[in-house]
Design a protein around this motif. Structure first.
Motif, mmCIF file in Angstrom:
data_model
loop_
_atom_site.group_PDB
_atom_site.id
_atom_site.type_symbol
_atom_site.label_atom_id
_atom_site.label_comp_id
_atom_site.label_asym_id
_atom_site.label_seq_id
_atom_site.Cartn_x
_atom_site.Cartn_y
_atom_site.Cartn_z
ATOM 1 N N ASN A 1 -2.155 1.512 -9.207
ATOM 2 C CA ASN A 1 -1.410 0.256 -9.267
ATOM 3 C C ASN A 1 -2.256 -0.948 -8.862
ATOM 4 O O ASN A 1 -1.723 -1.986 -8.451
ATOM 5 C CB ASN A 1 -0.179 0.330 -8.361
ATOM 6 C CG ASN A 1 -0.553 0.533 -6.892
ATOM 7 O OD1 ASN A 1 -1.670 0.969 -6.591
ATOM 8 N ND2 ASN A 1 0.383 0.230 -6.002
ATOM 9 N N ALA A 2 -3.575 -0.822 -8.971
ATOM 10 C CA ALA A 2 -4.475 -1.883 -8.517
ATOM 11 C C ALA A 2 -4.222 -3.202 -9.242
ATOM 12 O O ALA A 2 -4.193 -4.273 -8.621
ATOM 13 C CB ALA A 2 -5.934 -1.452 -8.709
ATOM 14 N N SER A 3 -4.030 -3.144 -10.571
ATOM 15 C CA SER A 3 -3.804 -4.377 -11.337
ATOM 16 C C SER A 3 -2.529 -5.082 -10.874
ATOM 17 O O SER A 3 -2.491 -6.314 -10.753
ATOM 18 C CB SER A 3 -3.716 -4.072 -12.830
ATOM 19 O OG SER A 3 -4.958 -3.618 -13.326
ATOM 20 N N ALA A 4 -1.497 -4.305 -10.601
ATOM 21 C CA ALA A 4 -0.239 -4.898 -10.138
ATOM 22 C C ALA A 4 -0.410 -5.532 -8.766
ATOM 23 O O ALA A 4 0.125 -6.619 -8.499
ATOM 24 C CB ALA A 4 0.850 -3.831 -10.088
ATOM 25 N N LEU A 5 -1.179 -4.886 -7.881
ATOM 26 C CA LEU A 5 -1.411 -5.448 -6.549
ATOM 27 C C LEU A 5 -2.236 -6.727 -6.621
ATOM 28 O O LEU A 5 -1.967 -7.698 -5.891
ATOM 29 C CB LEU A 5 -2.105 -4.417 -5.658
ATOM 30 C CG LEU A 5 -1.274 -3.201 -5.237
ATOM 31 C CD1 LEU A 5 -2.115 -2.253 -4.402
ATOM 32 C CD2 LEU A 5 -0.034 -3.645 -4.461
ATOM 33 N N LEU A 6 -3.253 -6.735 -7.484
ATOM 34 C CA LEU A 6 -4.050 -7.950 -7.659
ATOM 35 C C LEU A 6 -3.193 -9.080 -8.231
ATOM 36 O O LEU A 6 -3.322 -10.239 -7.831
ATOM 37 C CB LEU A 6 -5.246 -7.663 -8.575
ATOM 38 C CG LEU A 6 -6.328 -6.749 -7.988
ATOM 39 C CD1 LEU A 6 -7.341 -6.365 -9.063
ATOM 40 C CD2 LEU A 6 -7.032 -7.437 -6.824
ATOM 41 N N LEU B 1 0.691 -7.206 -15.007
ATOM 42 C CA LEU B 1 1.591 -6.132 -15.420
ATOM 43 C C LEU B 1 1.303 -5.656 -16.843
ATOM 44 O O LEU B 1 1.342 -4.457 -17.141
ATOM 45 C CB LEU B 1 3.052 -6.611 -15.318
ATOM 46 C CG LEU B 1 3.546 -6.981 -13.911
ATOM 47 C CD1 LEU B 1 4.938 -7.588 -13.985
ATOM 48 C CD2 LEU B 1 3.539 -5.760 -12.998
ATOM 49 N N ILE B 2 1.000 -6.606 -17.731
ATOM 50 C CA ILE B 2 0.821 -6.271 -19.146
ATOM 51 C C ILE B 2 -0.557 -5.682 -19.424
ATOM 52 O O ILE B 2 -0.722 -4.881 -20.355
ATOM 53 C CB ILE B 2 1.053 -7.535 -20.015
ATOM 54 C CG1 ILE B 2 2.491 -8.013 -19.870
ATOM 55 C CG2 ILE B 2 0.756 -7.266 -21.485
ATOM 56 C CD1 ILE B 2 2.760 -9.348 -20.534
ATOM 57 N N SER B 3 -1.563 -6.049 -18.625
ATOM 58 C CA SER B 3 -2.927 -5.603 -18.912
ATOM 59 C C SER B 3 -3.061 -4.084 -18.921
ATOM 60 O O SER B 3 -3.941 -3.534 -19.592
ATOM 61 C CB SER B 3 -3.904 -6.204 -17.891
ATOM 62 O OG SER B 3 -3.578 -5.780 -16.576
ATOM 63 N N SER B 4 -2.197 -3.412 -18.193
ATOM 64 C CA SER B 4 -2.256 -1.941 -18.177
ATOM 65 C C SER B 4 -1.875 -1.354 -19.534
ATOM 66 O O SER B 4 -2.211 -0.206 -19.833
ATOM 67 C CB SER B 4 -1.333 -1.382 -17.087
ATOM 68 O OG SER B 4 0.008 -1.783 -17.312
ATOM 69 N N THR B 5 -1.187 -2.133 -20.371
ATOM 70 C CA THR B 5 -0.825 -1.670 -21.717
ATOM 71 C C THR B 5 -1.845 -2.097 -22.761
ATOM 72 O O THR B 5 -1.707 -1.768 -23.936
ATOM 73 C CB THR B 5 0.557 -2.228 -22.124
ATOM 74 O OG1 THR B 5 0.477 -3.657 -22.256
ATOM 75 C CG2 THR B 5 1.607 -1.870 -21.080
#
Length: 506
Positions: free
Chosen positions: A97-102, A479-483
């Motif tokens: 969940n690193a991207s969400a935390l950043l 949030l979207i970058s993970s997709t």
């Protein structure tokens, strides 16, 4: 008797005036013109420093969370199956969940900034702007420094990092209402699009310098990526305290002419300050003037001028034609601009495999385009007199430029550089024009009867609404970058179209 504002002349200017009287007593200069240039320079440095201190987090993201597979671990790190891909990451950004935390860190700063901006405009109207800016810059430096302390003292607590971001965001709100109101105090109407376009390059120059400074330390000691910008913004705040004249009266200069206002010298009668010191002829002359048909309205206007401009309410500011439309337009324009500000270095790092420092340097090309776009938008607005149409044209062209950058942005520097310059110009051009020339025009609308105090409130409403978009953009990107990054670019293109629609230009 000197006006009250003259008693608050900045200490540095007092020292300079004393020195010039002793060393160059016969020196004759256009004092107002000289101070206007000086104010432009100081406010440029001030807001450049604000943005310089916002940039480190976007640069440091590349080392807080990265692919560690190809890196050589130090001798004290034991590699096993669980940490093979994240041994070099900084907890708590070492999980899935690193991207969400950043993104949460960005949102903590930007939502705090957006919420405090509405309050900041009201405060700026009612306090001395020199103190307002100085304290805001010094405390912005303190909280930038405290984020770097996390590395020096091995702090991995997310609550601590969020608290630092929130408080930093609150104090950063002192910047925009402060500098725009100071500029409004010193400059009249005229054609200000080009001047503001050049002056507004402080945003992009600050981003560029922030990328370069933070990038110089990010691979070795990322604490310095925060410490050095913190020192710069706090030092610039001390300079504002010493030298910034927030109003012309503080240094004995006349105020600029404003639409709907009249100076005391233009009134059809002369005010008698002390009747015992004037002749009977002068009293008779002034008595005749009092029977002039416009004497009552002139007297009321004169009294308003002498008592100074009054602040306006939030509702009064919203009723100014164009404030709501351009506030909503800026919401989406800043959503796009700040997504690039906070995520472009990481996108370049992820998409091209460039190192953290190289990614930071490449991302600064976008801000070079932003400088070009801001100046071009201001010049076109001045020459045509159509600020809204200029914004519309750039917003329309920004959509295909975003699509082109997503499609070909990893083909090599010979392709990336021109694409980033064009995209930066078209994305930041409308943003720059709305936050400067358009805000200043709305803040000095004829319905306000020349009140310069309204400018801080109008600026706070427009930029505060835009700052909500600035907070939403990086959050959605995280949030979207993970997709897939392609979906992030689709979001940005849709936002540009919405910025055009809500402005009701057509």
């Amino acid at each position: 008797m000197s006006p009250p504002a003259a008693m608050d002349t900045p200490y540095g200017i007092r020292a300079f005036q004393c020195l010039s009287r002793k060393c160059c007593p016969s020196l004759r200069i256009n004092k107002t013109l000289w101070y206007r240039f000086f104010v432009l320079l100081l406010t440029y440095v001030a807001y450049m420093s604000y943005h310089l201190s916002r940039k480190p987090i976007s640069v440091v993201k590349a080392v807080l969370n990265q692919n560690c597979t190809g890196l050589e671990p130090p001798p004290w790190v034991v590699i096993n199956a669980t940490n093979r891909n994240n041994w070099c990451d900084w907890a708590p950004f070492d999980g899935q969940n690193a991207s969400a935390l950043l993104g949460t860190l960005d949102s903590a700063f930007l939502f705090a900034y957006a919420a405090a901006m509405f309050v900041s405009g009201f405060v700026a109207e009612r306090v001395n702007l020199r103190y307002f800016l100085s304290l805001g810059m010094i405390f912005s430096g303190i909280f930038c420094y405290l984020f770097g302390v996390a590395y020096s003292y091995n702090i991995h607590n997310m609550t601590y990092l969020i608290a630092v971001q929130v408080l930093g965001g609150i104090f950063q709100t002192t910047g925009w209402p402060g500098v725009v109101t100071v500029i409004g105090n010193w400059f009249g109407e005229g054609k200000r699009g080009l001047i503001f376009g050049i002056w507004n390059s402080h945003t992009s120059v600050g981003n560029i310098l922030g990328s370069v400074v933070a990038g110089a330390f990010v691979d070795t000691d990322w604490a310095l990526s925060f410490f050095v910008p913190a020192l710069i913004v706090a030092g610039a705040g001390f300079l504002m305290f010493l030298f910034l004249p927030a109003e012309p009266a503080e240094v004995g200069c006349p105020p600029p002419e404003r639409p709907g206002s009249r100076t005391v010298q233009q009134l059809p009668y002369r005010r008698i300050v002390n009747p015992t010191n004037v002749s009977s002829e002068e009293i008779s002359s002034d008595s005749d003037a009092e029977h002039h048909p416009d004497a009552d309205s002139n007297a009321a206007e004169d009294e308003a001028l002498l008592s100074g401009p009054k602040a306006i309410t939030f509702y009064q500011a919203l009723c100014i034609p164009g404030v709501i439309e351009f506030s909503l337009s800026l919401f989406f324009a800043k959503l796009v601009s700040y997504t690039f500000l906070y995520w472009l270095p990481l996108y370049i790092h992820s998409a091209s495999g460039a190192g953290a420092e190289m990614s930071a340097d490449i991302s600064s090309i976008f801000d070079i385009g932003g400088i070009v776009g801001g100046i071009a938008a201001g010049a076109i607005s001045d020459s045509t007199g159509m600020s809204a149409t200029t914004c519309a044209a750039m917003l329309i062209l920004a959509v295909p430029s975003l699509f082109a950058y997503e499609l070909w942005g990893t083909l090599g520097l010979n392709v990336v550089v021109p694409l980033l310059i064009v995209t930066g110009a078209l994305v930041n051009g409308p943003y720059a024009l709305i936050t400067t020339a358009v805000s200043a025009q709305l803040g000095t609308h004829p319905s306000l009867e020349g009140s310069s105090k309204a400018l801080a409130t109008v600026t706070a409403i427009i930029d505060g609404t835009g700052s909500i978009g600035a907070a939403v953009g990086p959050l959605l990107a995280g949030l979207i970058s993970s997709t897939g990054w392609k979906n992030v670019f689709y979001m940005l293109m849709i936002s540009d179209v919405l910025a055009l629609i809500v402005s009701r230009i057509f």
